[in-house]
Write an enzyme that holds these catalytic residues in place. Structure first.
Site, PDB file in Angstrom:
ATOM      1  N   HIS A  41      -1.467   1.489   7.479  1.00 38.60           N
ATOM      2  CA  HIS A  41      -1.692   1.703   6.045  1.00 38.60           C
ATOM      3  C   HIS A  41      -1.992   2.494   4.868  1.00 38.60           C
ATOM      4  O   HIS A  41      -1.986   3.883   6.268  1.00 38.60           O
ATOM      5  CB  HIS A  41      -3.720   0.818   6.343  1.00 38.60           C
ATOM      6  CG  HIS A  41      -4.249   0.724   4.755  1.00 38.60           C
ATOM      7  ND1 HIS A  41      -3.362  -0.276   3.634  1.00 38.60           N
ATOM      8  CD2 HIS A  41      -5.292   1.761   3.831  1.00 38.60           C
ATOM      9  CE1 HIS A  41      -4.232   0.257   2.852  1.00 38.60           C
ATOM     10  NE2 HIS A  41      -5.177   1.611   2.540  1.00 38.60           N
TER      11      HIS A  41
ATOM     12  N   CYS B 112       1.486  -0.691  -0.190  1.00 34.52           N
ATOM     13  CA  CYS B 112      -0.060  -0.063  -0.014  1.00 34.52           C
ATOM     14  C   CYS B 112       0.581   1.767  -0.036  1.00 34.52           C
ATOM     15  O   CYS B 112       0.320   2.209  -0.657  1.00 34.52           O
ATOM     16  CB  CYS B 112      -0.973   0.136   1.570  1.00 34.52           C
ATOM     17  SG  CYS B 112      -0.216   0.570   2.816  1.00 34.52           S
TER      18      CYS B 112
END
Length: 530
Positions: free
Chosen positions: A334, A89
């Protein structure tokens, strides 16, 4: 996790003396020291400004400014989402921010570099050109980023997004250099990448005894902001350029009156970048814990108050991308990003998911990296899009699309992984592995504190300084959609020297790269007569 500003090339510190002194034309920087001038001095204030603007002689202009595309080639609508290949990510969020950087995207879409590139293999500019072109020309789809983009960096675990961002920028910068010719430090700062992202700091020290002035100039590609005591980006910038007093043990050794004396030091931006990358220092140097506070940042930012010359009118930047970290420390979390398409609509880019957003939502995030572009640049690119032929606009079904990784249509040609030349990955890995790159940042780091007490150079001429990794900690997999790693390209056996570098790295990473109150090392002087 956060890293301080990058400095590509050397610094320049100009010294003005009343008597002729020998000079070194190949110095990595130059220093100007001057005494207070009489009202009718031949070296007027205007003359000094012109001298500072030149900074240093350039042997070769690698990317003349007229080479930058003057018209926009970008589609007006948003492009493709990016598939998460397992703990990637941070790669996807960084790539999306670069993809929607107008000057970079326009240059990539012009295909000018690939038509003249002599590298053919292992060229980051060619790799990024292919990625940006594919991403922007496939709206409504999800594509898989090429493994070559993370070759030598990704090791199967979460890494720092800002670190990968600047790793990529540095690789593109290196691709601009002619590999078969020696290039001086000053010419390296004329590359296309430096024209887009680069500018110069000015550190000015004024001796309070003789009123002599020393100006030091240092190139930057991004700006790191301390947010511990700041509630907004503007406050953090004000703290960065706040004058500092040098006295007592920290007194200044003046090159004019040749004695230790109290002095004032001011750090300002001497030249502005077309694209401004602001890094909010959200992570503790010691523990890696996140500073999870809200720091306000504007849609439009006037940088004129932080420039060396503040009487030239507003210098307005507009926000076009925001990189966000969700989590509580550098050990987990994230990454995703928000980008502004050429049409003016904001979108949230969360791996494969591309959803429309609003400026209100964008400005409410706990941002990690902010991307601003000069307002005049944004308007010029937007106007050219409105006059040109636009691709089809996304329909409502495309805008609201939430394509999950498990629902990808593997038979779609846009979703097929490109054929990857094994030699390309192997060569890219050999040229720049993550540990070796980080070690070079630590060994050759430069700071904006400018130690005017030392003028001898210590950096080898063939070493390119960008930035260091502050943290050894990698981010563990805590994102439910992340798959097992498919991009672990760092399994090659390191050489003996690389093993030594990796062992040394652990003791170096914890040190802060920039500290405004400390002095700068490794300087070589270029003395200029008054």
């Amino acid at each position: 996790m956060e890293d301080d500003s990058l400095y590509l090339g050397g610094e320049w510190q100009f010294n003005h003396f009343s008597k002729l002194t020998s000079s070194r034309p190949d110095a990595a920087f130059a220093e100007i020291q001057r005494t207070s001038l009489p009202e009718k001095s031949p070296l007027s204030c205007e003359t000094r400004v012109d001298l500072c603007d030149d900074l240093a002689p350039v042997a070769r202009q690698l990317a003349p400014r007229e080479k930058l595309p003057l018209s926009s080639r970008r589609p007006a609508a948003v492009g493709a989402g990016l598939q998460n290949m397992g703990n990637t990510c941070y790669v996807n969020a960084s790539l999306q921010c670069l993809t929607y950087t107008p000057p970079l995207a326009n240059y990539m879409l012009s295909r000018e570099h690939s038509q003249t590139c002599h590298r053919h293999k292992g060229c980051m500019l060619c790799t990024m050109q292919a990625h940006i072109t594919r991403a922007l020309h496939n709206p409504g789809h999800v594509i898989q980023p090429s493994q070559a983009l993370a070759a030598g960096f990704h090791r199967g675990k979460q890494e720092d997004a800002h670190e990968f961002l600047m790793f990529t920028v540095d690789a593109m910068k290196k691709a601009c250099l002619p590999g078969h010719k020696q290039v001086d430090h000053h010419s390296k700062d004329t590359t296309l990448i430096h024209q887009i992202f680069g500018g110069y700091w000015r550190s000015q020290i004024k001796c309070l005894h003789c009123h002599g002035i020393s100006d030091t100039f240092d190139p930057y590609l991004d700006i790191a902001l301390d947010i511990q005591a700041a509630q907004s980006v503007q406050q953090a910038l004000e703290q960065l350029v706040k004058p500092e007093e040098l006295n007592g043990e920290n007194a200044y050794h003046c090159g004019v009156c040749l004695q230790r004396a109290p002095a004032s030091k001011t750090l300002t931006l001497h030249t502005s970048a077309k694209v401004l990358i602001l890094v909010l220092k959200r992570f503790s140097d010691v523990t890696g814990n996140k500073i999870a506070k809200n720091v306000q940042y504007p849609e439009c930012l006037d940088m004129q108050p932080y420039m060396s010359q503040t009487n030239t009118g507003p210098l307005v930047y507009v926000l076009y991308a925001v990189l966000v970290h969700a989590g509580w420390s550098c050990h987990n979390g994230h990454y995703f990003s928000y980008v502004k398409a050429q049409e003016g609509q904001w979108y949230k880019m969360d791996d494969a998911e591309v959803t429309a957003s609003s400026i209100t939502s964008v400005l409410s995030q706990q941002a990690y990296v902010l991307f601003y572009i000069q307002k005049s640049e944004w308007e010029r690119h937007s106007e050219s899009v409105s006059r040109g032929r636009e691709p089809r606009a996304l329909g409502a079904e495309d805008t609201d699309r939430r394509a999950k990784q498990g629902e990808l249509k593997r038979d779609h040609p846009c979703l097929q992984a490109p054929e990857l030349d094994e030699h390309l990955v192997e060569r890219a890995t050999q040229e720049s592995t993550l540990d070796h790159w980080k070690f070079l940042q630590e060994q050759n780091k430069t700071k904006p504190e400018f130690n005017v007490r030392k003028v001898e150079g210590t950096l080898p001429p063939d070493v390119l300084v960008i930035h260091q990794s502050k943290y050894k900690c990698g981010m563990k997999n805590h994102h439910p959609e992340q798959q097992s790693s498919l991009l672990n390209l760092s399994s090659t056996t390191p050489t003996h020297q690389e093993s030594m570098n990796t062992g040394t790295l652990a003791s170096l990473r914890g040190r802060a790269r920039r500290s405004k109150g400390k002095n700068k090392h490794s300087k070589r002087a270029l003395l200029v007569c008054q």
